[in-house]
Design a protein around this motif. Sequence first.
Motif, short mmCIF file in Angstrom:
data_model
loop_
_atom_site.label_atom_id
_atom_site.label_comp_id
_atom_site.label_asym_id
_atom_site.label_seq_id
_atom_site.Cartn_x
_atom_site.Cartn_y
_atom_site.Cartn_z
N PHE A 179 -58.48 18.77 30.85
CA PHE A 179 -59.36 17.87 31.12
C PHE A 179 -60.90 18.63 31.54
O PHE A 179 -60.90 18.83 32.67
CB PHE A 179 -59.37 16.90 32.30
N GLN A 180 -61.40 19.11 30.42
CA GLN A 180 -62.61 19.74 30.73
C GLN A 180 -63.72 19.45 29.65
O GLN A 180 -63.56 18.65 28.73
CB GLN A 180 -62.46 21.19 30.42
N PRO A 181 -65.03 19.88 29.88
CA PRO A 181 -66.00 19.28 29.06
C PRO A 181 -65.82 19.89 27.36
O PRO A 181 -65.07 20.73 27.13
CB PRO A 181 -67.13 20.04 29.63
N ASP A 183 -67.37 18.72 23.28
CA ASP A 183 -68.55 18.03 22.43
C ASP A 183 -68.43 16.60 22.30
O ASP A 183 -67.42 15.99 22.08
CB ASP A 183 -68.39 18.26 20.99
N GLN A 184 -69.68 15.79 22.61
CA GLN A 184 -69.90 14.51 22.86
C GLN A 184 -69.62 13.76 21.42
O GLN A 184 -69.08 12.77 21.21
CB GLN A 184 -70.75 14.16 23.60
N ALA A 185 -70.48 14.27 20.60
CA ALA A 185 -70.74 13.77 19.23
C ALA A 185 -69.48 13.69 18.46
O ALA A 185 -69.18 12.52 17.87
CB ALA A 185 -71.90 14.25 18.48
N ALA A 186 -68.66 14.67 18.39
CA ALA A 186 -67.37 14.76 17.73
C ALA A 186 -66.56 13.73 18.29
O ALA A 186 -65.57 13.08 17.60
CB ALA A 186 -66.64 16.07 18.00
N ALA A 187 -66.60 13.44 19.62
CA ALA A 187 -65.69 12.72 20.21
C ALA A 187 -65.93 11.03 19.83
O ALA A 187 -65.04 10.24 19.85
CB ALA A 187 -65.59 12.67 21.75
N TYR A 266 -62.97 10.69 27.43
CA TYR A 266 -64.06 11.05 28.47
C TYR A 266 -65.08 11.70 27.85
O TYR A 266 -66.42 11.65 28.26
CB TYR A 266 -63.43 11.78 29.65
N HIS A 267 -65.07 12.53 26.92
CA HIS A 267 -65.97 13.10 26.36
C HIS A 267 -67.11 12.42 25.59
O HIS A 267 -68.14 12.83 25.68
CB HIS A 267 -65.38 14.30 25.18
#
Length: 369
Positions: A179-181, A183-187, A266-267
């Motif tokens: 659980f780490q940061p 890419d949000q768009a891909a998620a 979560y991303h």
Amino acid sequence: MTASPVEAQPVVAQIVQHLAPGGIETMALDIQRKARNPSNVHIISLEGTPSEAIEHWPRLQDMERVHFLTKPPGLSLSTVTKLTRLLRQLNVDVVHTHHVGPLIYGGIAAKLAGCGHVHTEHDAWHLNQQKRRWLVTACFHLLKPAVAADAELVAASIRQHIPLFTPSVVLNGIDTDKFQPADQAAARNKLNLPLDASIIGCAARFTEVKSHHLLIDAFSRLPDSAHLALAGGGELEHELRKLTSRLNLDQRVHFLGVIDDMPGFYHAIDIFCLASKKEGLPLSPLEAQACQRVVVMTDVGGCREAVDPQSGILIKAESTQALETALKTQLCSGINKEKQASARNFVVNHCNLERMISQYDDLYCGRPL
């Protein structure tokens, strides 16, 4: 020849009531996965069958050393017999039970099989019920497990209600490498969520105690640019979908079902929210914060110990107004790099999986914490 640390690790059986998506069950799987010697860690589910468990939780498809006892409803002496036989077959040294049912069955079977016994209490609230308190007290005195509490609040409840027992405190931990940061768009693309919205997320079973209806109600008062993503399933899903339709939120509330790729969930979100009436020390806010997501949580159970004070917001339970206000605050100020970094640092420093497993290893070997 001196045994290596891996060879010296005892054989441990984690015993849970059933294997369905949830914090306790995830914890048991993580303890097995990240153990120094995973082949020495078994997971035993009192209820259910492999096919039923895999249907509801595909993650279990390739799991090894997972056993099911198919316990029928009600008291089952045959389950004690089956469990005792299984512990002997697996050469188990230590049984680790989670919650009351596994405490009873696992504790008795451990005595019969000559195993050590570690028990984790995950909730403070259930000891307020007299019958439950009597039952747990009797089990502690008769079975004599080494008792751990997953939060200081839970430990304080045990000390209050069962004063002859002083539990160890082992805070729940999560895998901060998993659980780490990212890419949000891909998620968001993977989950078919809008790219340009502020997304509030909740991952919890659809049960009355999780108060999804309050979350949806509070969410209905937020700006139209906000969306809500709900991960999970449960008996209230149909009712919650009806509520969503009644509030004209069908285009903004996304029911994602049970998600195996929780880091991806979560991303995809910006804010994690849990509006529960009761909790122990939940894993989901720890996972979310490790992924640099700020949280809004009800101040129940051990939640205060699971929230970064610099970036998270705690509110009183069962208050739609407080929930609405906190979510608006996080939408306005919570989505920034400084708060996101603070959230992750809190989990890395206080609630990581390696620390938790090390402390349980000490308990398995009879070493004081």
